[in-house]
Enzyme design. Sequence first.
Site, mmCIF file in Angstrom:
data_model
loop_
_atom_site.group_PDB
_atom_site.id
_atom_site.type_symbol
_atom_site.label_atom_id
_atom_site.label_comp_id
_atom_site.label_asym_id
_atom_site.label_seq_id
_atom_site.Cartn_x
_atom_site.Cartn_y
_atom_site.Cartn_z
ATOM 1 N N HIS A 112 -7.376 2.557 11.051
ATOM 2 C CA HIS A 112 -8.072 1.384 10.514
ATOM 3 C C HIS A 112 -9.315 1.001 11.309
ATOM 4 O O HIS A 112 -10.160 0.271 10.785
ATOM 5 C CB HIS A 112 -7.121 0.181 10.462
ATOM 6 C CG HIS A 112 -6.251 0.150 9.254
ATOM 7 N ND1 HIS A 112 -5.053 0.830 9.173
ATOM 8 C CD2 HIS A 112 -6.402 -0.467 8.043
ATOM 9 C CE1 HIS A 112 -4.498 0.619 7.996
ATOM 10 N NE2 HIS A 112 -5.290 -0.144 7.289
ATOM 11 N N ASN A 162 0.851 -1.193 0.000
ATOM 12 C CA ASN A 162 0.000 0.000 0.000
ATOM 13 C C ASN A 162 0.892 1.251 0.000
ATOM 14 O O ASN A 162 0.852 2.080 0.933
ATOM 15 C CB ASN A 162 -0.926 -0.005 1.217
ATOM 16 C CG ASN A 162 -2.165 0.837 1.006
ATOM 17 O OD1 ASN A 162 -2.292 1.530 0.014
ATOM 18 N ND2 ASN A 162 -3.081 0.795 1.964
#
Length: 418
Positions: free
Chosen positions: A322, A291
Amino acid sequence: MIKKRNYCHADHRWNGKDCHRPVARYLFVSVGGCVLAVVTMGVYSTLLFVSAFVFVLLLCSVDSSCIHAWVFGMQMLWQTFWHLFIQYRENDLHEPVSIRLFLAVSSLMLLTQRITSVSMDVQEKKVTLKPKASHRRSACVTPLPLISYIFSFTTLLGGPLCSYGRFVSHMEGLTLNPPPSPLGVVFLKLTQVLLLELVKYCLVCFLKLYMYDPYSSAVLSGILWLWSLGLVLRIQYYSHWRISECLSNAAGFGFWGSSLGDTPDWSGLSDGDFWTTEASTRVSEFARRWNATTASWLRRLVYVRCKCFPLFMTFGFSLWWHGLHFGHFVGFLTWAATVKADYYIHKYLQPKLSSTWRKLLNTCLCWINTQMIITCIVIAVELRDISSLRLLCVTYIGLFPLCNIILLLILIKLDTVC
């Protein structure tokens, strides 16, 4: 007789009709993103609209020297509220959560990236959003590039993260320097997605055919089964990133000129390549490649700004961003500890790798170690609850990160003694 022309300050070019072309492009991208948000998220699209409205309000009312602190605080409070609301619905009320809400919160996380990137740019004076006195006529369209950047349909649901400056340069430079046709690279990347999905399908068939039983299966079988499950979960991300890249490339984003042989290079916006990332032989190397645009954002947002324990603060913020599930605590703190261990272990081993066979053996063992650790992290983060911890324990794969952390403590002790 020379026809009079008007100066369009947005792209610093003398032109006539071309002055309105960037405005049309901004409108197309922003309206497309808003329509996509409403269609996919329904009423929960208001999460994004409220966030964008508050951000623009802060830009208009807060001084640029402290704008980032205000934007960061408000945005993370808003995002955290919805993360905790989902946990409350799932864990306390035991009610199913709408897929539209999950999609809206996921897009809100990506919106946080773009909003905080702009606020850092404004605070660091890399961009200026407020119009000058000489540009009062265009003041009414000044927010349009910003809204277009926030709600761009190319990145609304999946990234990758592009800087505001690059976005504006691209949108306003299409007339003078249009990129080559992206059809070839889009077709190639879609072919890669199909191959990844084929590999995932084969792995899923293997997982279903050889269901793991902790009471009758061998230890090696359990480790292989869990590694396959972790690879399936990672392939889902690679496929999603590739599709997002295709959408960005189709809109003309990500072109970096021509590489060797005059081949167009469309790798300017990429969150990770399957072969490059999975071939990583170090956990720290994998963390930088996985990512990639988000990793760069985290480095700029947290790592370079923290004076104390920047590595653990970065991974700690990542688990907050998250969603603060139990599995996130286990996964991201394990990742931080194993990255730290990676630095110490390789620093200790490097002088001892004198011969070729030792280097080759070290590379193979390090790759296996990296794969096992990343598998543990992905399982913990994706399953989110305590069941992931039980699964890691019964298959003994959890011993890999544990051994790395123990080695870290031993090497730190040795450094202290020396």
